[in-house]
Design a protein around this motif. Structure first.
Motif, mmCIF file in Angstrom:
data_model
loop_
_atom_site.group_PDB
_atom_site.id
_atom_site.type_symbol
_atom_site.label_atom_id
_atom_site.label_comp_id
_atom_site.label_asym_id
_atom_site.label_seq_id
_atom_site.Cartn_x
_atom_site.Cartn_y
_atom_site.Cartn_z
ATOM 1 N N ILE A 51 9.138 18.234 11.113
ATOM 2 C CA ILE A 51 9.108 17.673 9.768
ATOM 3 C C ILE A 51 8.756 18.793 8.792
ATOM 4 O O ILE A 51 8.260 19.839 9.194
ATOM 5 C CB ILE A 51 8.096 16.515 9.614
ATOM 6 C CG1 ILE A 51 6.664 17.017 9.844
ATOM 7 C CG2 ILE A 51 8.437 15.345 10.519
ATOM 8 C CD1 ILE A 51 5.591 16.002 9.476
ATOM 9 N N THR A 52 9.031 18.532 7.519
ATOM 10 C CA THR A 52 8.650 19.455 6.456
ATOM 11 C C THR A 52 7.777 18.691 5.476
ATOM 12 O O THR A 52 8.135 17.586 5.053
ATOM 13 C CB THR A 52 9.897 19.985 5.731
ATOM 14 O OG1 THR A 52 10.742 20.634 6.683
ATOM 15 C CG2 THR A 52 9.523 20.974 4.644
ATOM 16 N N LEU A 53 6.635 19.258 5.138
ATOM 17 C CA LEU A 53 5.722 18.657 4.175
ATOM 18 C C LEU A 53 5.824 19.435 2.875
ATOM 19 O O LEU A 53 5.737 20.655 2.871
ATOM 20 C CB LEU A 53 4.285 18.716 4.693
ATOM 21 C CG LEU A 53 4.033 18.058 6.045
ATOM 22 C CD1 LEU A 53 2.622 18.366 6.529
ATOM 23 C CD2 LEU A 53 4.241 16.564 5.940
ATOM 24 N N THR A 54 6.025 18.725 1.774
ATOM 25 C CA THR A 54 6.078 19.376 0.468
ATOM 26 C C THR A 54 5.226 18.596 -0.517
ATOM 27 O O THR A 54 5.059 17.382 -0.395
ATOM 28 C CB THR A 54 7.516 19.471 -0.071
ATOM 29 O OG1 THR A 54 8.085 18.164 -0.116
ATOM 30 C CG2 THR A 54 8.386 20.359 0.789
ATOM 31 N N SER A 55 4.699 19.308 -1.486
ATOM 32 C CA SER A 55 3.902 18.701 -2.542
ATOM 33 C C SER A 55 4.355 19.311 -3.854
ATOM 34 O O SER A 55 4.446 20.529 -3.975
ATOM 35 C CB SER A 55 2.421 18.968 -2.311
ATOM 36 O OG SER A 55 1.657 18.371 -3.322
ATOM 37 N N ASP A 56 4.650 18.444 -4.835
ATOM 38 C CA ASP A 56 5.168 18.963 -6.098
ATOM 39 C C ASP A 56 4.336 18.551 -7.308
ATOM 40 O O ASP A 56 4.791 18.604 -8.428
ATOM 41 C CB ASP A 56 6.606 18.530 -6.292
ATOM 42 C CG ASP A 56 6.766 17.034 -6.392
ATOM 43 O OD1 ASP A 56 5.753 16.305 -6.368
ATOM 44 O OD2 ASP A 56 7.911 16.567 -6.512
ATOM 45 N N GLY A 57 3.126 18.138 -7.100
ATOM 46 C CA GLY A 57 2.288 17.707 -8.202
ATOM 47 C C GLY A 57 2.437 16.234 -8.512
ATOM 48 O O GLY A 57 1.504 15.586 -8.973
ATOM 49 N N ALA A 58 3.609 15.681 -8.283
ATOM 50 C CA ALA A 58 3.846 14.261 -8.505
ATOM 51 C C ALA A 58 3.557 13.459 -7.241
ATOM 52 O O ALA A 58 3.481 12.242 -7.274
ATOM 53 C CB ALA A 58 5.290 14.024 -8.950
ATOM 54 N N GLY A 59 3.421 14.146 -6.130
ATOM 55 C CA GLY A 59 3.173 13.475 -4.859
ATOM 56 C C GLY A 59 3.564 14.360 -3.697
ATOM 57 O O GLY A 59 3.931 15.519 -3.876
ATOM 58 N N GLU A 60 3.479 13.794 -2.527
ATOM 59 C CA GLU A 60 3.818 14.523 -1.312
ATOM 60 C C GLU A 60 5.042 13.895 -0.670
ATOM 61 O O GLU A 60 5.246 12.689 -0.770
ATOM 62 C CB GLU A 60 2.648 14.507 -0.345
ATOM 63 C CG GLU A 60 1.429 15.223 -0.883
ATOM 64 C CD GLU A 60 0.257 15.182 0.065
ATOM 65 O OE1 GLU A 60 0.219 14.306 0.939
ATOM 66 O OE2 GLU A 60 -0.624 16.040 -0.077
ATOM 67 N N THR A 61 5.826 14.733 -0.020
ATOM 68 C CA THR A 61 7.044 14.280 0.640
ATOM 69 C C THR A 61 7.032 14.745 2.085
ATOM 70 O O THR A 61 6.636 15.877 2.379
ATOM 71 C CB THR A 61 8.288 14.869 -0.062
ATOM 72 O OG1 THR A 61 8.269 14.491 -1.425
ATOM 73 C CG2 THR A 61 9.566 14.379 0.578
ATOM 74 N N VAL A 62 7.485 13.874 2.972
ATOM 75 C CA VAL A 62 7.661 14.221 4.375
ATOM 76 C C VAL A 62 9.146 14.086 4.674
ATOM 77 O O VAL A 62 9.733 13.033 4.456
ATOM 78 C CB VAL A 62 6.866 13.281 5.311
ATOM 79 C CG1 VAL A 62 7.127 13.631 6.764
ATOM 80 C CG2 VAL A 62 5.385 13.326 4.986
ATOM 81 N N SER A 63 9.755 15.176 5.128
ATOM 82 C CA SER A 63 11.172 15.161 5.495
ATOM 83 C C SER A 63 11.280 15.422 6.991
ATOM 84 O O SER A 63 10.635 16.337 7.504
ATOM 85 C CB SER A 63 11.936 16.250 4.747
ATOM 86 O OG SER A 63 11.814 16.077 3.357
ATOM 87 N N MET A 64 12.106 14.621 7.660
ATOM 88 C CA MET A 64 12.289 14.797 9.101
ATOM 89 C C MET A 64 13.619 15.498 9.357
ATOM 90 O O MET A 64 14.639 15.147 8.753
ATOM 91 C CB MET A 64 12.290 13.437 9.806
ATOM 92 C CG MET A 64 12.375 13.536 11.306
ATOM 93 S SD MET A 64 12.466 11.940 12.161
ATOM 94 C CE MET A 64 10.874 11.255 11.793
#
Length: 60
Positions: free
Chosen positions: A14-27
């Motif tokens: 998975i890839t974890l990203t955070s952009d200030g508006a929230g966090e995203t988990v991509s598989m």
């Protein structure tokens, strides 16, 4: 939950990203395909419905 996600990310599943508006988990697409292939058709439907339900509550 954070530990589990961090471990999956350490294996590039998975890839974890955070952009200030929230966090995203991509598989990774391959992980998605393998996971779905191991499920019975009724389980695949249930998982997709649940994912859609969760996504519907998380998007602005």
């Amino acid at each position: 939950m954070a530990e589990m996600l961090a471990e999956l990310a350490s294996y590039s599943m998975i890839t974890l990203t955070s952009d200030g508006a929230g966090e995203t988990v991509s598989m990774h697409r391959l992980v998605q395909a393998v996971t779905l292939a191991d499920l019975a058709p009724d389980q695949q439907i249930a998982i997709r419905e649940e994912a859609g339900h969760i996504a519907g509550h998380r998007t602005p």
